[in-house]
Design an enzyme around this catalytic site. Structure first.
Site, PDB file in Angstrom:
ATOM      1  N   GLY A 256      38.562  51.385  41.140  1.00 53.92           N
ATOM      2  CA  GLY A 256      37.561  50.831  42.033  1.00 53.92           C
ATOM      3  C   GLY A 256      36.534  51.884  42.387  1.00 53.92           C
ATOM      4  O   GLY A 256      36.404  52.911  41.713  1.00 53.92           O
TER       5      GLY A 256
ATOM      6  N   ASP B 107      45.081  38.176  49.627  1.00 56.74           N
ATOM      7  CA  ASP B 107      44.960  38.041  48.172  1.00 56.74           C
ATOM      8  C   ASP B 107      46.320  37.749  47.556  1.00 56.74           C
ATOM      9  O   ASP B 107      46.690  38.329  46.539  1.00 56.74           O
ATOM     10  CB  ASP B 107      44.355  39.311  47.573  1.00 56.74           C
ATOM     11  CG  ASP B 107      43.870  39.102  46.136  1.00 56.74           C
ATOM     12  OD1 ASP B 107      43.752  37.937  45.723  1.00 56.74           O
ATOM     13  OD2 ASP B 107      43.632  40.096  45.437  1.00 56.74           O
TER      14      ASP B 107
END
Length: 862
Positions: A578, A718
Site C-alpha cells: 500500500g 471489510d
C-alpha cells in the site's frame, strides 16, 4: 498558502503533462492485459455482437435460432435450442460466436430457456472450443486438464464461470453435453477485453524439469494450445495468460499444481549455442515499440534474467538482416522477479524471432507482452495488390508517399489539449485559493473536535457501559463521508457515490429521526454508532475501526510485546502493498520461544512457521507511523482463537515490523475456489472436496471471531472470505490485509483509480451514509456466508455492475420491495438462508447480533 499553491501547480503539471503525452502516443502504446480487470461483456447481451455473427450447428425452429442465444434476453422462444439429442460421446452441437477480432476471454456466462415460465430447458454441462483463424479449433481445458464445465441447474439463473486459463480467440463455440434425460437450450455471454498484443502464436523449445533439493520442479508450458512435439508450435499458453510468476518459482498463484507451474524455463546445458530462441507470430504487420519479458531472478538457485536478447523482424517473407540487441542490467542483490522492458525501436513486422542468452544455469519466463501499433498502409500510388508500410525507404520503394496529415492533426490536437488543461489548472487553483482558508480552519476544528470527542466518549462510556452514543455522536455518525473518515485515506471522496443515487436527499434526515425514535425505546441498542477512529494501516488496507468508547484501551498500560530478531525471518513472497508499507509472507525460526503461555502454538522445536510481516516503509509520514504503533497496541489486545494474533514486533530499528499469524492453507476465498462440493462432478473431475458440515464449521468460526470483536466494540469494515485464513482441520482466523492484495483489486470499487470501497459486501447505510457499525459487519457476514456456501465461484451480485450495486443500495433505502438480494446457494438449507436475509434487513436494529448469529449457526450444525 503560496507554497501550497506552488505544490499544487507542480503536482497538476506532473499529472497533466504525462496525460497529454499519453494522448499523443495512445495509438502507439498498448497496455499489458490484466485478467482481474479484463472482465467486460463482449456484446451478446448488449447486442454489440450482431445477429449475423452468431451461428449454430442446428436449431429446433426459427424461433430458437442461434441469434436468440443472448444472455438475459427473452426474444424469440427464449434461447438457442439445437435439434439433435445425440449421445454425449457423439456431441457435435454448438453455438458459435464470431467476435470479429482477437479477444482475451476470462469469463463465460450461461443461462437456460425460461421464456416467462414456459420453458425449462438448460445445459447442465458443456464444453468450449475456440479458434483464432476459424480453421484450427482448440478444446478448452482448465489448469487441471478438465474439459467439462458445470452449467445451469435451472432455466433462469445466470451461471458465470471463470476460464482459468483464459483464452485468446476470435471464434468461440459453446457445446452443450446432451443426454436423453432432457432437451437443452442455451443463452450465453463472453467476458473479457480486446487482445491488443495481436499475438496469435509463439514457437519455443519445450520447458524442462529442474531437480531442486530432491524436489522435481516442472517448468513446462502446461496450458499451451498448439502442437507439442520436439518443441511448441502454432499456439499460445502460459507466456500470454496474464499471470506473472511469483518471486519464488517453486510457489504458484494457482493451487493444486506442481512446483514451477507459473514459469516456462530452460537450462543452458541443453542449448550449445547459449540461447533460447522463441518466434512470435502476429495477426498483421505492426509497428513495435517495446517487448516486456517477466523473468525470474532467484539467483540463489542459479536462475537469472537473460544476459542479452537479439531480435529479428519479418514484415513480408524475408527476415531483416539487421537485428535489435539489448543487454539488461544484471541484479545479484534483489531476487525478486521483474519485467525487463526491451526497446524494439518502432520496427515494422508481422513476426519477431528473439534469442535470449543465458546469464546463469537457468532462465525462466512467465509472461511476454508486446506494445505496438497496427501498421498503416498507403496505396494511393501503389499498383494493384501492393501495400507499402510507412517506414519503408522511399529510395527502395518508388511507390511510397509520405502523408503527414495525421501528424499535423495530432499536433493540433495536442496544442488544443494543452490549452484546455492550462485553463482547467487556472480554474482549479482559483477555487483552491478560496477554499484553502476554509479548509485550514475546518481541519483545525476537526482535529480539536476529534480529540475532544475521544476524551468525552471515553469518560461517558466508562460511566455507562452500553453501546449507545450521545445525541452529538449520533449526529456525527450520520454526517457526510468526509466527516466520518477524518483520519483514513482508504475511503476517499465517497460523497460522489451519493450524487449518483436518486432520491437520497432525505437519507440523513430520515436516519436522524429513526435514531431519535430508537433512543426513546426501552433497553440498550445492540450496535455502537459512535465516532470511529480509522487507522490507515501500513498497507493502506483496512484495519479494525475502533469506536471512541474503546479508545481507553489505547491509553491503558501497554501489553509487553516480545522483540523478534529479524535474522530469524526468511522472506517467501510479497502478499500485498500500500501507500506506506508492505505485507510479506515469511518463515520464522524459533517462534515458539517468543509466544505467550496462553497461546496454543502447534510447533515442534526447530520447526519454521509461516507468518505475515507488516512492514512500515522508511519514508512513511508521522501519521502513518503513529497509526502503525496504534495498530500494534490494538492487535496485542486481540486474543481469540478465531482472530489473527500478533506474535512479535521488530521495533529496534527501521523498518518497523509487526509479525502476525499466517495459516498454511491461505485465505478462504482461494481455498474454496480450488475445491468442489461433494458429488458426482467432483468425482468425475477428481477435484478435492469440502463437505457441507466443514463449510458450516468454518462459517461458525467466522461468527465466533466476529462475536469476540463486537464484544470489544471493534468494527471490522471489510469482512469477506478474502480476509479469513484457513489452517489445519478447517481452522479459521479473521485477518485484515485482503485490501492490499492485487489479487482482490476487482472486489473494491475504484474512485480516481484507487481501490476504496468493498461495495458488494457493504450495507446500504455504509455506502449512502458512511455509517460503519457492528450492524454493517453483520450485513457483511451474510455476504461472507453466501460466498462460503457457493465455494467462492463468483463475486456477490456478479450479474450487476458496480454502479448497479450502488443503485441497489438506493432501493434498500427506499424500501419499495425492488431491492435485489443474493440468491439462495444450491447447498444452503432454508434456516441458513433465512439467517442471511435477516443479516440484510433494511433496519439495522432488526439485524441479529453476532451472539445470536453464532447461536443459530451452532443450532444448525449437521
Amino acid at each position: 498558502m503560496k507554497a501550497r499553491a506552488r505544490f499544487d501547480m507542480n503536482h497538476l503539471w506532473k499529472i497533466t503533462f504525462p496525460l497529454a503525452f499519453l494522448l499523443y502516443n495512445s495509438g502507439n502504446v498498448k497496455s499489458q492485459v490484466n485478467p482481474s480487470v479484463c472482465r467486460s461483456p463482449l456484446g451478446m447481451s448488449g447486442r454489440q455482437i450482431l445477429d449475423e455473427d452468431i451461428s449454430a450447428s442446428s436449431q429446433w425452429s426459427e424461433s430458437t435460432a442461434a441469434k436468440y442465444g443472448r444472455l438475459d434476453s427473452e426474444e424469440g422462444d427464449g434461447a438457442w435450442c439445437p435439434e439433435s439429442t445425440a449421445e454425449p460421446e457423439n456431441m457435435n452441437e454448438f453455438l458459435q460466436i464470431d467476435l470479429r477480432s482477437l479477444q482475451f476471454i476470462t469469463l463465460v456466462g450461461t443461462q437456460g430457456r425460461h421464456a416467462g415460465g414456459i420453458g425449462n430447458e438448460f445445459a447442465q454441462t458443456y464444453k468450449i472450443k475456440y479458434s483464432r483463424d476459424g480453421s484450427r479449433w482448440i478444446s478448452w481445458r482448465n489448469r487441471q486438464g478438465k474439459e467439462v464445465i458445470e452449467g445451469n441447474r435451472n432455466a433462469y439463473d445466470i451461471v458465470l464461470k471463470d476460464l482459468e486459463p483464459p483464452i485468446i480467440a476470435r471464434f468461440v463455440r459453446f457445446m452443450p453435453i446432451i443426454d436423453h434425460s432432457m432437451n437443452v437450450c442455451m443463452r450465453v455471454e463472453l467476458y473479457g477485453c480486446e487482445w491488443l498484443d495481436g499475438l496469435v502464436s509463439y514457437n519455443a523449445p519445450l520447458g524442462q524439469k529442474m531437480i531442486l533439493h530432491d524436489q522435481e520442479v516442472y517448468l513446462n508450458d502446461s496450458v499451451y494450445d498448439g502442437a507439442i512435439l520436439r518443441g511448441m508450435t502454432e499456439g499460445l499458453g502460459q507466456l500470454t495468460d496474464g499471470m506473472c510468476g511469483l518471486d519464488d518459482f517453486t510457489l504458484s498463484h494457482v493451487y493444486n499444481v506442481w512446483p514451477g507451474y507459473d514459469y516456462v524455463g530452460w537450462t543452458n546445458e541443453s542449448f550449445s549455442n547459449g540461447y533460447v530462441e522463441i518466434m512470435f507470430e502476429f495477426d498483421r504487420t505492426r509497428n513495435f515499440t517495446t517487448m516486456k519479458v517477466h523473468c525470474n531472478n532467484m539467483f540463489s538457485q542459479r536462475v537469472k534474467v537473460f544476459q542479452k536478447v537479439v531480435c529479428y523482424f519479418r514484415s513480408d517473407l524475408d527476415w531483416e538482416p539487421t537485428p535489435v540487441s539489448f543487454i539488461p542490467v544484471m541484479d545479484d542483490v534483489n531476487p525478486s522477479a521483474r519485467f525487463v522492458i526491451v526497446p524494439l525501436n518502432n520496427h515494422m513486422a508481422s513476426a519477431i524471432k528473439c534469442q535470449y542468452y543465458f546469464s546463469d544455469r537457468w532462465m525462466m519466463f512467465s509472461e511476454i507482452t508486446f506494445q505496438s501499433d497496427t501498421a498503416m498502409y498507403n496505396t494511393t500510388l501503389a499498383p494493384p495488390n501492393t501495400s507499402v508500410t510507412l517506414n519503408t525507404s522511399t529510395e527502395k520503394n518508388p511507390y511510397h508517399k509520405v502523408d503527414d496529415s495525421n501528424t499535423r492533426i495530432l499536433i493540433g490536437c495536442l496544442v488544443a489539449i494543452i490549452f484546455i488543461l492550462v485553463a482547467i489548472i487556472v480554474i482549479i487553483l482559483w477555487r483552491q485559493v478560496w477554499q484553502k482558508v476554509l479548509e485550514k480552519v475546518s481541519r483545525r476544528m476537526l482535529d480539536d473536535e476529534l480529540t475532544a470527542s475521544l476524551s468525552i466518549q471515553s469518560e461517558a462510556f466508562s460511566c455507562n457501559n452500553n453501546l449507545t452514543s450521545s445525541a452529538a455522536s449520533e449526529q456525527e455518525s450520520s454526517s457526510a463521508y468526509e466527516r466520518i473518515f477524518p483520519l483514513g485515506a482508504d475511503y476517499q471522496e465517497p460523497s460522489r457515490l451519493v450524487r449518483k443515487l436518486p432520491d437520497v436527499s432525505q437519507v440523513s434526515e430520515d436516519s436522524a429521526s429513526k435514531a431519535s425514535q430508537s433512543s426513546t425505546q426501552e433497553g440498550v441498542p445492540h450496535y455502537a454508532e459512535a465516532d470511529i477512529v480509522n487507522l490507515q494501516g501500513v498497507t493502506g488496507g483496512n484495519t479494525y475501526a475502533v469506536p471512541a468508547v474503546t479508545m481507553d484501551l489505547l491509553s491503558g498500560k501497554d501489553i509487553p510485546i516480545e522483540e523478534f530478531p529479524r535474522k530469524l525471518l526468511t522472506f517467501k513472497e510479497k502478499l500485498g502493498e500500500g501507500q506506506f508499507g508492505e505485507v510479506h509472507l515469511c518463515e520464522a525460526e524459533d517462534m515458539e520461544e517468543f509466544m505467550d503461555e496462553d497461546f496454543p502454538f502447534d510447533v515442534t522445536d526447530n520447526q519454521t512457521v509461516l507468518v505475515a510481516v507488516k512492514m512500515l516503509r522508511a519514508d512513511a509520514n508521522k501519521n502513518a507511523r503513529n497509526d502503525f504503533l496504534k495498530e500494534i497496541k490494538i492487535m496485542s489486545r486481540l486474543k481469540d482463537p478465531n482472530i489473527i494474533r500478533l506474535l512479535g514486533v521488530c521495533m529496534s530499528s527501521d523498518p518497523l515490523c509487526m509479525i502476525t499469524e499466517y495459516m498454511e492453507n491461505g485465505d478462504l476465498n482461494q481455498f474454496l475456489s480450488r475445491h468442489e462440493p461433494e458429488g458426482v462432478i467432483a468425482l468425475l473431475s477428481n477435484a478435492p472436496t469440502v463437505s457441507y458440515s466443514n463449510l458450516q464449521h468454518m462459517a461458525t468460526q467466522i461468527a465466533s471471531g466476529m462475536k469476540y470483536l463486537s464484544s470489544l466494540n471493534f468494527v471490522h469494515r471489510d469482512l469477506a472470505t478474502r480476509n479469513c485464513l484457513v489452517g489445519k482441520n478447517y481452522t479459521i482466523k479473521i485477518a485484515d490485509f485482503g485490501m492490499s492484495r492485487n489479487l482482490y483489486s476487482g472486489d473494491y470499487y475504484r474512485i480516481q483509480g484507487r481501490a476504496v470501497l468493498p461495495i458488494r459486501w457493504m450495507s446500504w447505510e455504509s455506502i449512502l451514509l458512511g455509517k460503519f457499525t457492528t450492524a454493517s459487519d453483520v450485513w457483511a457476514f451474510g455476504v461472507t456466508l453466501w460466498e462460503t456456501l457457493t465455494f467462492c465461484k463468483e463475486q456477490p451480485y456478479s450479474q450487476l455492475s458496480d454502479e448497479q450495486v450502488i443503485e441497489n443500495t438506493g432501493e434498500f433505502f427506499r424500501d419499495q420491495r425492488r431491492q435485489i438480494y443474493l440468491p439462495q446457494p444450491a447447498m444452503c438449507p432454508d434456516p441458513i438462508y433465512k439467517l442471511m436475509l435477516s443479516c440484510w434487513q433494511r433496519n439495522a436494529k432488526e439485524r441479529p447480533s453476532f451472539l445470536e448469529i453464532h447461536r443459530i449457526m451452532l443450532e444448525n450444525t449437521p
